[in-house]
Design a protein around this motif. Structure first.
Motif, PDB file in Angstrom:
ATOM      1  N   GLY A 175       0.821  -1.213   0.000  1.00  0.00           N
ATOM      2  CA  GLY A 175       0.000   0.000   0.000  1.00  0.00           C
ATOM      3  C   GLY A 175       0.847   1.251   0.000  1.00  0.00           C
ATOM      4  O   GLY A 175       0.545   2.235  -0.672  1.00  0.00           O
ATOM      5  N   ARG A 221       2.003   4.836  -3.257  1.00  0.00           N
ATOM      6  CA  ARG A 221       1.968   6.295  -3.090  1.00  0.00           C
ATOM      7  C   ARG A 221       3.351   6.896  -2.873  1.00  0.00           C
ATOM      8  O   ARG A 221       3.494   7.904  -2.219  1.00  0.00           O
ATOM      9  N   ALA A 264      -0.967  11.358  11.501  1.00  0.00           N
ATOM     10  CA  ALA A 264      -0.132  11.652  10.336  1.00  0.00           C
ATOM     11  C   ALA A 264       0.872  12.737  10.718  1.00  0.00           C
ATOM     12  O   ALA A 264       0.494  13.802  11.196  1.00  0.00           O
ATOM     13  N   ALA A 301       2.042  15.128   5.290  1.00  0.00           N
ATOM     14  CA  ALA A 301       0.889  15.006   4.388  1.00  0.00           C
ATOM     15  C   ALA A 301       0.900  13.639   3.692  1.00  0.00           C
ATOM     16  O   ALA A 301      -0.156  13.091   3.373  1.00  0.00           O
ATOM     17  N   LYS A 340      -1.160  11.059   5.707  1.00  0.00           N
ATOM     18  CA  LYS A 340      -2.569  11.343   6.022  1.00  0.00           C
ATOM     19  C   LYS A 340      -3.488  10.208   5.571  1.00  0.00           C
ATOM     20  O   LYS A 340      -4.353   9.766   6.322  1.00  0.00           O
ATOM     21  N   ALA A 341      -3.289   9.714   4.358  1.00  0.00           N
ATOM     22  CA  ALA A 341      -4.153   8.654   3.821  1.00  0.00           C
ATOM     23  C   ALA A 341      -3.999   7.364   4.640  1.00  0.00           C
ATOM     24  O   ALA A 341      -4.994   6.696   4.952  1.00  0.00           O
ATOM     25  N   ASP A 342      -2.747   7.015   4.989  1.00  0.00           N
ATOM     26  CA  ASP A 342      -2.528   5.810   5.791  1.00  0.00           C
ATOM     27  C   ASP A 342      -3.140   5.951   7.175  1.00  0.00           C
ATOM     28  O   ASP A 342      -3.767   5.024   7.677  1.00  0.00           O
ATOM     29  N   ASP A 345      -5.674   7.784   8.144  1.00  0.00           N
ATOM     30  CA  ASP A 345      -7.132   7.709   8.043  1.00  0.00           C
ATOM     31  C   ASP A 345      -7.603   6.263   7.826  1.00  0.00           C
ATOM     32  O   ASP A 345      -8.569   5.814   8.453  1.00  0.00           O
ATOM     33  N   LYS A 346      -6.905   5.544   6.950  1.00  0.00           N
ATOM     34  CA  LYS A 346      -7.277   4.156   6.661  1.00  0.00           C
ATOM     35  C   LYS A 346      -7.099   3.280   7.902  1.00  0.00           C
ATOM     36  O   LYS A 346      -7.974   2.492   8.253  1.00  0.00           O
ATOM     37  N   TRP A 347      -5.965   3.418   8.597  1.00  0.00           N
ATOM     38  CA  TRP A 347      -5.680   2.584   9.758  1.00  0.00           C
ATOM     39  C   TRP A 347      -6.575   2.939  10.941  1.00  0.00           C
ATOM     40  O   TRP A 347      -6.911   2.074  11.736  1.00  0.00           O
TER      41      TRP A 347
END
Length: 129
Positions: A13, A17, A73, A76, A79-81, A83-85
């Motif tokens: 994952g 990115r 996070a 930046a 941030k996606a990781d 939020d997902k975790w």
């Protein structure tokens, strides 16, 4: 056993990115991904803080803090990781259990003062009077 393949999934994952890889089409020739667990002990094992840090190319981008109870996070990029975790309740429970599973257990196993104290008690019990 459900989390056995988790590091591989997280690595794949994260590779999708990587900055400069144009959406995961091409990975850089050299990159470094690290996970580090850290325990902070205040007052023995009464107050323990567990930190799980995730780094990419020597820069921390996501951190789990047991005091907050969630992933944070740092950049930046993370941030996606985070939020997902944070949306995965099973993973959050696993990380929160790290205080007991990783920190307190290793404190008891690696604390030489506790071993010496136990040795003295065993010696006293074995003595006959």
């Amino acid at each position: 056993m459900a989390l056995a393949g988790l590091p591989l999934v997280l690595l794949v994952g994260a590779l999708g990115r990587i900055p400069g890889s144009e959406g995961g089409k091409e990975t850089p020739a050299h990159f470094l991904v690290q996970w580090k667990s850290e325990c902070l002990f205040l007052n023995g094992t009464q107050r323990v803080r567990y930190l799980f840090r995730v780094m990419y190319d020597r820069q921390e981008f996501v951190r789990f803090d047991s005091d907050l109870g969630k992933h944070v996070a740092i950049t930046a990029f993370g941030k996606a990781d985070a939020d997902k975790w944070n949306g995965d309740k099973q993973l959050l429970q696993y990380r929160k259990a790290g205080v007991d599973r990783f920190c307190r257990r290793n404190y008891e196993l690696l604390n030489f003062e506790a071993a010496k104290r136990e040795e003295r008690l065993v010696g006293r019990r074995g003595e006959s009077r």
